[in-house]
Enzyme design. Structure first.
Site, short mmCIF file in Angstrom:
data_model
loop_
_atom_site.label_atom_id
_atom_site.label_comp_id
_atom_site.label_asym_id
_atom_site.label_seq_id
_atom_site.Cartn_x
_atom_site.Cartn_y
_atom_site.Cartn_z
CG ASP A 8 -1.68 1.15 1.50
OD1 ASP A 8 -2.43 1.53 0.59
OD2 ASP A 8 -1.59 1.75 2.59
CG LEU A 9 1.75 5.64 -1.88
CD1 LEU A 9 3.25 5.40 -1.94
CD2 LEU A 9 1.29 6.29 -3.19
CG ASP A 10 -1.87 7.66 3.10
OD1 ASP A 10 -0.94 8.18 3.76
OD2 ASP A 10 -3.06 7.84 3.38
CB THR A 16 0.02 11.03 1.20
OG1 THR A 16 -0.31 9.65 1.20
CG2 THR A 16 1.21 11.26 0.29
CD1 TRP A 24 -9.67 14.08 2.36
CD2 TRP A 24 -11.29 15.05 1.16
NE1 TRP A 24 -9.97 13.25 1.30
CE2 TRP A 24 -10.95 13.82 0.55
CE3 TRP A 24 -12.28 15.84 0.58
CZ2 TRP A 24 -11.59 13.36 -0.61
CZ3 TRP A 24 -12.90 15.39 -0.59
CH2 TRP A 24 -12.56 14.16 -1.16
CG LEU A 43 -11.56 10.62 5.56
CD1 LEU A 43 -11.35 12.06 5.13
CD2 LEU A 43 -12.92 10.13 5.06
CE LYS A 44 -4.08 7.97 8.69
NZ LYS A 44 -3.18 7.64 9.82
N GLY A 45 -7.07 4.90 3.25
CA GLY A 45 -7.29 3.73 2.40
C GLY A 45 -8.60 3.77 1.62
CB SER A 47 -11.90 5.49 -3.49
OG SER A 47 -13.28 5.83 -3.33
CB SER A 51 -12.57 10.44 1.06
OG SER A 51 -11.66 9.38 1.04
CE LYS A 77 -8.13 15.18 -0.87
NZ LYS A 77 -7.53 13.92 -1.31
CB SER A 115 -1.77 2.95 -3.59
OG SER A 115 -2.35 4.19 -3.23
CB ALA A 116 -7.24 3.58 -2.67
CE LYS A 118 -9.56 7.19 -9.39
NZ LYS A 118 -10.89 7.76 -9.55
CG ASN A 119 -2.94 12.11 -6.99
OD1 ASN A 119 -2.89 12.75 -8.04
ND2 ASN A 119 -3.96 12.23 -6.15
CE LYS A 146 -5.64 -1.03 -0.92
NZ LYS A 146 -4.58 -0.14 -0.44
CD GLU A 170 -3.53 -1.63 2.98
OE1 GLU A 170 -3.64 -0.77 3.87
OE2 GLU A 170 -3.88 -1.42 1.81
CG ASP A 171 -1.89 2.67 6.39
OD1 ASP A 171 -2.16 2.24 5.25
OD2 ASP A 171 -2.26 3.79 6.80
P1 B16 Z 1 -6.31 9.90 -4.35
P2 B16 Z 1 -3.55 4.21 0.07
C1 B16 Z 1 -5.33 6.19 -0.15
O1 B16 Z 1 -4.00 5.74 -0.26
C2 B16 Z 1 -5.42 7.18 0.99
O2 B16 Z 1 -5.14 6.52 2.22
C3 B16 Z 1 -6.82 7.75 1.04
O3 B16 Z 1 -6.91 8.70 2.09
C4 B16 Z 1 -7.13 8.41 -0.31
O4 B16 Z 1 -8.46 8.93 -0.33
C5 B16 Z 1 -6.97 7.38 -1.42
O5 B16 Z 1 -5.65 6.85 -1.38
C6 B16 Z 1 -7.24 7.96 -2.80
O6 B16 Z 1 -6.24 8.91 -3.09
O7 B16 Z 1 -7.31 10.97 -4.05
O8 B16 Z 1 -4.88 10.42 -4.45
O9 B16 Z 1 -6.70 9.08 -5.56
O10 B16 Z 1 -3.55 4.08 1.56
O11 B16 Z 1 -4.54 3.27 -0.63
O12 B16 Z 1 -2.18 4.16 -0.53
MG MG Z 2 -2.75 3.20 3.42
#
Ligand code: B16
Ligand code: MG
Length: 216
Positions: A8-10, A16, A24, A43-45, A47, A51, A77, A115-116, A118-119, A146, A170-171
């Protein structure tokens, strides 16, 4: 014997969540909704659109806006969030990440990102570690987020390994569920809330050994 690592990323590679929160919070303020750091944990993880839905529900405004308006809010956002991401540098990698990825590369263990966000490609580029990953799953291609295992299964498939040959990191609770439903070994990176169902829980990646994880 495990043959690949899926991250996972964040919350695992970098934090992040603090930038998501700033962006937000500003949008929520504009909509007359007050969110705090405790709420941000939810909001962690999750989409981007999910969120936003959670924030609107929290402010009891879930039925006030059209889909077009919600898409415009999410876009606003994200524009703010991407501006904040410009500050990211390799110094923002969480402890132990760089060394762990280096060791995995030395042993030719393929690594992927599930990771969810898109960035994710942009973030990994700013962190200077994009080339460490053979694959980054594109969340636009997923039918379900997820805790559905889809994203981890797609990552294993792209790495040409079986799910039971993969270790997932994963966190978020939903992410641990996704890894376990995919039939993988789950490492939980625990910050605030306890993670249930992980095979192993650590605070940061420098507590882990690549060799030991290949043998789990
Ligand atoms: P974006 P992860 C998730 O990252 C974040 O934890 C979550 O807060 C965020 O809304 C989601 O990515 C989507 O991110 O707006 O950049 O597409 O934990 O799945 O790496
Ligand atoms: Mg995460």
């Amino acid at each position: 014997m495990r043959k690949g690592f899926i991250f996972d990323l964040d919350g695992v590679i970098t934090d992040t969540a603090k930038y998501h929160y700033v962006a937000w919070k500003q949008l929520a303020d504009e909509l007359g909704i007050t969110i705090d750091l405790a709420f941000n944990e939810q909001l962690k993880g999750i989409s981007r659109m999910d969120s936003l839905e959670r924030i609107l529900e929290y402010g009891k405004k879930e039925n006030q806006y059209s889909m077009e308006e919600k898409e415009a809010f999410a876009e606003k956002k994200n524009t703010h969030y991407v501006t904040l991401l410009q500050e990211l540098t390799p110094a923002d990698l969480l402890p132990g990440v760089e060394q762990f990825l280096k060791e995995a590369a030395e042993k030719n263990i393929p690594c992927g990102i599930a990771s969810a966000s898109k960035n994710a490609p942009f973030i990994l580029d700013k962190l200077g570690i994009k080339e460490r990953f053979s694959i980054i799953v594109d969340p636009n291609t997923l039918a379900k987020g997820k805790p559905d295992p889809e994203i981890f299964l797609q990552a294993a498939n792209a790495l040409s390994i079986q799910p039971d040959e993969a270790v997932g990191f994963e966190d978020a609770q939903a992410g641990i569920q996704a890894i376990k439903s995919a039939g993988m070994y789950a490492v939980g990176i625990e910050t605030q809330e306890a993670l249930e169902g992980a095979d192993q829980v650590v605070k940061q990646l420098d507590e882990l050994s690549v060799d030991a994880l290949l043998r789990v």
